[in-house]
Scaffold this active site. Structure first.
Site, short mmCIF file in Angstrom:
data_model
loop_
_atom_site.label_atom_id
_atom_site.label_comp_id
_atom_site.label_asym_id
_atom_site.label_seq_id
_atom_site.Cartn_x
_atom_site.Cartn_y
_atom_site.Cartn_z
N PRO A 85 2.72 1.85 12.47
CA PRO A 85 3.31 3.15 12.85
C PRO A 85 3.05 3.50 14.32
O PRO A 85 1.93 3.30 14.80
CB PRO A 85 2.62 4.14 11.91
CG PRO A 85 2.22 3.31 10.73
CD PRO A 85 1.86 1.96 11.29
N TYR B 34 0.83 -1.21 0.00
CA TYR B 34 0.00 0.00 0.00
C TYR B 34 0.87 1.26 0.00
O TYR B 34 0.69 2.16 -0.84
CB TYR B 34 -0.91 -0.02 1.22
CG TYR B 34 -1.92 1.12 1.27
CD1 TYR B 34 -2.90 1.26 0.29
CD2 TYR B 34 -1.93 2.02 2.33
CE1 TYR B 34 -3.84 2.28 0.35
CE2 TYR B 34 -2.87 3.04 2.40
CZ TYR B 34 -3.82 3.17 1.41
OH TYR B 34 -4.75 4.18 1.48
N1 UDP Z 1 -5.77 -1.50 16.01
C1 UDP Z 1 -6.07 -2.10 17.24
N2 UDP Z 1 -7.10 -2.97 17.29
C2 UDP Z 1 -7.87 -3.29 16.21
C3 UDP Z 1 -7.57 -2.68 14.96
C4 UDP Z 1 -6.51 -1.78 14.90
O1 UDP Z 1 -5.40 -1.84 18.26
O2 UDP Z 1 -8.81 -4.10 16.37
C5 UDP Z 1 -4.67 -0.53 15.95
C6 UDP Z 1 -3.63 -0.79 14.87
O3 UDP Z 1 -2.63 -1.68 15.34
C7 UDP Z 1 -3.11 0.61 14.61
C8 UDP Z 1 -4.33 1.51 14.85
O4 UDP Z 1 -5.23 0.73 15.62
O5 UDP Z 1 -2.10 0.94 15.53
C9 UDP Z 1 -5.00 1.98 13.57
O6 UDP Z 1 -5.21 0.84 12.78
P1 UDP Z 1 -6.06 0.87 11.43
O7 UDP Z 1 -6.05 -0.53 10.90
O8 UDP Z 1 -7.38 1.50 11.66
O9 UDP Z 1 -5.27 1.85 10.44
P2 UDP Z 1 -3.74 2.31 10.24
O10 UDP Z 1 -3.69 3.67 10.82
O11 UDP Z 1 -2.81 1.35 10.95
O12 UDP Z 1 -3.57 2.27 8.76
#
Ligand code: UDP
Length: 318
Positions: free
Chosen positions: A274, A147
């Site tokens: 991140p 991505y």
């Molecule tokens: N995350 C989490 N639990 C979940 C889904 C995501 O703790 O059930 C965390 C993930 O590890 C990241 C953040 O939430 O640190 C945002 O994740 P998302 O997949 O929404 O998008 P990203 O910003 O990583 O593209």
């Protein structure tokens, strides 16, 4: 802008479909091209009887032509970590081949062009908050690279068509956005937490939950796109809400807004997740007069009805 025709690639997705609503509201005719890999017809169902709206099911990784258009909004791409991990190669193809084809349409018809890019261009950022001038810290071979690198390449092709072919281009770098029409199972943090909270299941926080994100409600995000479309800025512009939360705080907000009895459980942090992310929106403020209005708790409240219905529909379908 009235009675002109806009093409929205990826218009059946979460952001694409909200963008279509906004463009129709601004008086545009709209044609969507989407292969429905991660987009859903359901997101456009309310437009099916609108004579100013057309839907074409097609993969833009092949050359395509939907006739004369005045503006190309290139939004096609899987966008959630779960979706782009499952569809890694289509993600790379739509960011590369798909972007060439979308730009070819703009070039052919002399149309303006706006492409959705992402805060993922900054990777796991070493500069905080992230300004548009920061070049990023991306692992080019890690699981997120399908991505991140696709979108960085998208930006490179876009700037090349601007420089070599004089296409009138714009690039928006989108930060975490949430709201109605997000897929319940796309794996992103807000739909995951909402779904879990509404089922009174544990909210799955990855890692220790200290990583941060800055969440923008969808109507604010779309307002930023429309303002950028009307501007003549060719270099990337961050559009996101600079209010930053740890993921643990996000979980607590969801539990509060849903009134859920859910607890929190901890799961391993995905590779290359991140550690922090927050847009510097000085440029959007100065250039577009844009400012997000809706803060996290209010936006979660505004999304609650949608997520309740989606959870109920999923339960009924079982
Ligand atoms: N995350 C989490 N639990 C979940 C889904 C995501 O703790 O059930 C965390 C993930 O590890 C990241 C953040 O939430 O640190 C945002 O994740 P998302 O997949 O929404 O998008 P990203 O910003 O990583 O593209």
């Amino acid at each position: 802008m009235s009675s002109q025709r806009a093409l929205v690639t990826g218009g059946a997705g979460f952001l694409g479909s909200h963008l279509c609503d906004a463009l129709l509201g601004e008086g545009w005719n709209v044609v969507v091209v989407d292969n429905l890999l991660t987009g859903r017809r359901h997101n456009l169902e309310h437009l099916k009887n609108d004579s100013r709206f057309d839907f074409v099911e097609k993969d833009i990784c092949e050359p395509f032509d939907v006739g004369k258009v005045d503006f190309v909004f290139h939004f096609a791409s899987p966008a959630s970590p779960v979706d782009y991990t499952i569809h890694g190669i289509p993600t790379l193809k739509v960011g590369s081949l798909g972007t060439f084809h979308a730009l070819d349409v703009a070039h052919k018809y002399g149309a303006k062009y706006l492409v959705s890019s992402t805060s993922e261009c900054y990777g796991d950022p070493l500069e905080h908050p992230q300004k548009e001038t920061y070049w990023g810290n991306v692992n080019s071979i890690g699981p997120r690279s399908v991505y991140d690198e696709a979108k960085r390449f998208t930006e490179a092709v876009t700037m090349a068509y601007h420089r070599y072919h004089k296409v009138d281009t714009r690039i928006v770098r989108i930060f975490n956005t949430y709201g109605p029409r997000m897929q319940l199972n796309d794996g992103r943090v807000v739909p995951n937490f909402m779904k879990q909270a509404l089922r009174n299941q544990d909210l799955t926080v990855y890692g220790d939950g200290s990583q941060t994100r800055s969440f923008c409600y969808v109507s604010d995000e779309i307002d930023g796109f429309i303002r950028l479309a009307k501007s003549s800025e060719h270099l990337p512009v961050n559009i996101g809400n600079p209010n930053e939360f740890t993921i643990l705080e996000c979980a607590q907000h969801v539990i509060k807004v849903t009134g859920s009895k859910s607890k929190i459980s901890y799961e391993p942090l995905p590779q290359d997740d991140p550690k922090q992310r927050r847009p510097d929106i000085t440029k959007a403020r100065q250039l577009l007069g844009w400012e997000p209005k809706i803060q996290l708790e209010e936006g979660l409240q505004m999304s609650l009805d949608y997520f309740r219905k989606a959870v109920a529909q999923e339960a009924a379908a079982k």
